[in-house]
Design a protein around this motif. Structure first.
Motif, short mmCIF file in Angstrom:
data_model
loop_
_atom_site.label_atom_id
_atom_site.label_comp_id
_atom_site.label_asym_id
_atom_site.label_seq_id
_atom_site.Cartn_x
_atom_site.Cartn_y
_atom_site.Cartn_z
N ARG A 170 -45.11 43.83 43.64
CA ARG A 170 -44.40 44.46 42.52
C ARG A 170 -44.01 45.90 42.86
N TYR A 171 -44.80 46.56 43.70
CA TYR A 171 -44.41 47.92 44.11
C TYR A 171 -43.10 47.90 44.88
N TYR A 172 -42.80 46.75 45.48
CA TYR A 172 -41.54 46.60 46.22
C TYR A 172 -40.44 46.05 45.34
N LEU B 48 -49.66 42.31 43.09
CA LEU B 48 -49.28 43.61 42.54
C LEU B 48 -48.61 44.48 43.59
N PHE B 49 -49.05 44.32 44.84
CA PHE B 49 -48.40 45.08 45.91
C PHE B 49 -46.93 44.68 46.00
#
Ligand SMILES: Nc1ncnc2c1ncn2[C@@H]1O[C@H](COP(=O)(O)OP(=O)(O)OP(=O)(O)O)[C@@H](O)[C@H]1O
Ligand SMILES: [Mg+2]
Lengths: 264, 306
Positions: free
Chosen positions: B106-108, B103-104
């Motif tokens: 996906r923040y990028y 998910l981290f």
């Protein structure tokens, strides 16, 4: 110095924050579904079976409604309010303050405004999910007219945004999580009782009616009730505008207070 | 010849928290492939400095460019190209170990499939594949720190910013983290790191900045700083008598006079130990190599920070 909300810092990436909450929500979807599934049953039994016998018909907009028909849309509206407000107060506060989830996100290309927008839209989404489940249940009892009743779903999104933004404003200013008791006592509980939810507002004294009409839940309940009864009314536009304005005003305030709280 | 663009170019950075100045006119640069260490006692302003570099907290004045981009306007791009390991372990306790990475990513804006592959690779890199589906709260402190490091690498950063990456870890875990950082460094990654462990700074950093009260005290390579501020050889005299105190004071050697101890710093060819030993030391004299810790204590004082 006047602070301006940094609305232009919001990008489509807010959807990533929303998605993170969805992933967590899905992990315990069953528990999340149970409440909106069974809560209306409890209320309808208590009020429908218990109170109806005492109350009988309720006068509303020139009609006589059976009590359960009167309160079913109110239950839906309360669900919208609770889901969004509690998500963007307690749950957002836990993520912000205890889990430092926002701090970690702010080291990525996400802006603070992306995060807050994602949280509020998530709160509204939770409102839609819970409303949809509850709508299904009350529809089984024939308490909602269709197709008008389908408009309750987009309405639950708007209501969710309004109460989510309000909740986020409190999250930006409360010093500790226990302090949420105050806005709940001063804001949420009075609305729960006096927004034409369990009795029509026109039984109230004039001054109380004016206050009641200034509350967002009153407008949400009215809209919901009209739609559930299968009616459309020009006055409903005003209630929609009220909720839109309420959201559009509080959302930037939420951005400002959260920026003030988190950007050091 | 084109000039090398520094990865970080900080000019006169200043950060004030309601009246207290945390960073007081800091100017420094970090060049490509370099590992720069920020050292300083508690409250020196290390975290405050680092937070400005990864666009977490706005500076009060000064100018800051990262990758040659102005942080005021290009913060989003800069953050997309940095990996950050913050001082607290803020892993997401609602998610599993693997999900924390996925998910981290996906923040990028890393596509889902790439995010999955990269997350798996990184779990392997930190030797936590077998814990992929566990809750992060079930990890030990060292495992969590390794996971934070992996998370900071999820976007293939060009600059890694590490705020006390090994604080609270046992020696095994520290060495594990160091080995991985050395590997990354060997691959040309630029690193900005703060630490309270002088052995860590000595081992990992090409260049060090020792700061206090938001200002730079000294700057230089670890070995060079030791030579400059602590000499090569150190003699510690425990419970020194009056004569030895007088001798040291008149000798002209670099020294620190403490309540129950004298510390003398000299070159190898000064033969301090022999000099002092023969005359004054029956017992209670220690000869050792000068270390970065000597430099640190000499420059920042021995008093406790409130
Ligand atoms: N959010 C904040 N609000 C107010 N003051 C702060 C804040 N963050 C840091 N400070 C102050 O700024 C100064 C520098 O703090 P900073 O965290 O940068 O130190 P540090 O060098 O990282 O210390 P440590 O080694 O303990 O991590 C301290 O005096 C601290 O109290
Ligand atoms: Mg720090």
């Amino acid at each position: 110095m006047i602070e301006l909300p940094q609305v232009r810092n919001i990008s489509r990436r807010f959807a990533r924050v929303w998605n993170r909450n969805l992933v967590v929500y899905r992990k315990i979807w069953l528990v999340n579904f149970l409440v909106p599934l069974f809560e209306p049953l409890l209320y309808l039994t208590a009020f429908g079976v218990g109170l109806s016998a005492l109350i009988g018909q309720v006068p509303y907009e020139g009609k006589e409604l059976p009590y359960v028909v009167f309160i079913a849309p109110a239950l839906l509206s309360i669900t919208m309010m609770y889901n969004a407000f509690f998500e963007n107060t307690y749950a957002s506060f836990v993520r912000m303050y205890y889990q430092k989830t926002f701090d970690a996100m702010m080291a990525t290309p996400l802006s603070l405004e992306d995060i807050i927008a994602g949280e509020i839209v998530w709160g509204a989404t939770k409102s839609v999910i819970a409303t949809a489940i509850m709508l299904f249940v009350v529809s089984l009892f024939g308490l909602v007219e269709y197709p008008h009743g389908l408009l309750i779903l987009p309405l639950s999104f708007l209501g969710g945004l309004a109460f989510g933004a309000a909740g986020m404003v409190f999250t930006g200013i409360v010093p500790s999580i226990d302090m949420f008791n105050l806005p709940i006592f001063l804001f949420i509980t009075p609305m729960f009782l006096f927004s034409g939810t369990f009795f029509p507002t026109d039984t109230l004294p004039d001054w109380a009616q004016s206050i009641s009409h200034a509350l967002p839940l009153t407008h949400l309940v009215n809209l919901c009730r009209m739609l559930a009864l299968g009616e459309m009314h020009p006055a409903m536009i005003l209630s929609v505008i009220y909720l839109l304005v309420f959201t559009v005003l509080l959302f930037p305030v939420a951005l400002i207070v959260m920026r003030r709280r988190l950007i050091k | 010849m084109a000039e090398i663009v520094p990865i970080i170019d900080a000019q006169d950075l200043r950060k004030v928290f309601n009246g207290t100045t945390a960073v007081d006119g800091l100017t420094f640069q970090l060049f490509p492939g370099e590992c720069l260490g920020l050292l300083g006692p508690n409250g020196a302003g290390k975290t405050s400095t680092i937070r400005m570099v990864y666009a977490f907290s706005p500076m009060n004045s000064g100018s800051l460019k990262v990758f040659g981009i102005d942080i005021e306007t290009g913060w989003r791009e800069i953050k997309a190209r940095i990996g950050v390991c913050q001082q607290d372990n803020n892993l997401d306790p609602d998610l599993s170990v693997l999900q924390n990475l996925e998910l981290f990513a996906r923040y990028y804006d890393i596509p889902k499939k790439d995010a999955k592959d990269r997350a798996r690779q990184l779990l392997q890199f930190i030797a936590l594949e077998h814990r992929a589906n566990d809750k992060v709260t079930s990890l030990s402190g060292g495992m969590m720190r390794r996971l934070v490091l992996a998370r900071a690498l999820i976007n293939n950063p060009e600059l890694l910013v590490l705020d006390e990456p090994t604080t609270g870890l046992d020696p095994q875990s520290r060495h594990q983290v160091w080995e991985r950082l050395e590997l990354l460094r060997a691959n040309g990654l630029s690193i900005l790191i703060t630490t309270h462990y002088m052995d860590e700074a000595y081992r990992l950093c090409d260049r060090l900045i020792i700061m206090d009260h938001g200002k730079i005290l000294v700057e230089g390579g670890p070995a060079d700083l030791i030579r400059r501020y602590a000499g090569e050889e150190v003699v510690e005299i425990v419970n020194p008598g009056r004569e030895v105190r007088e001798f040291v004071q008149t000798s002209g050697f670099m020294h620190d006079m403490l309540d129950h101890r004298i510390i003398l710093y000299g070159r190898e060819d000064d033969h301090l130990f022999e000099l002092i030993g023969e005359q004054f030391c029956k017992e209670g004299c220690i000869k050792r190599m000068a270390t970065l810790e000597d430099v640190f204590l000499r420059l920042t004082g021995r008093g406790l920070r409130e």
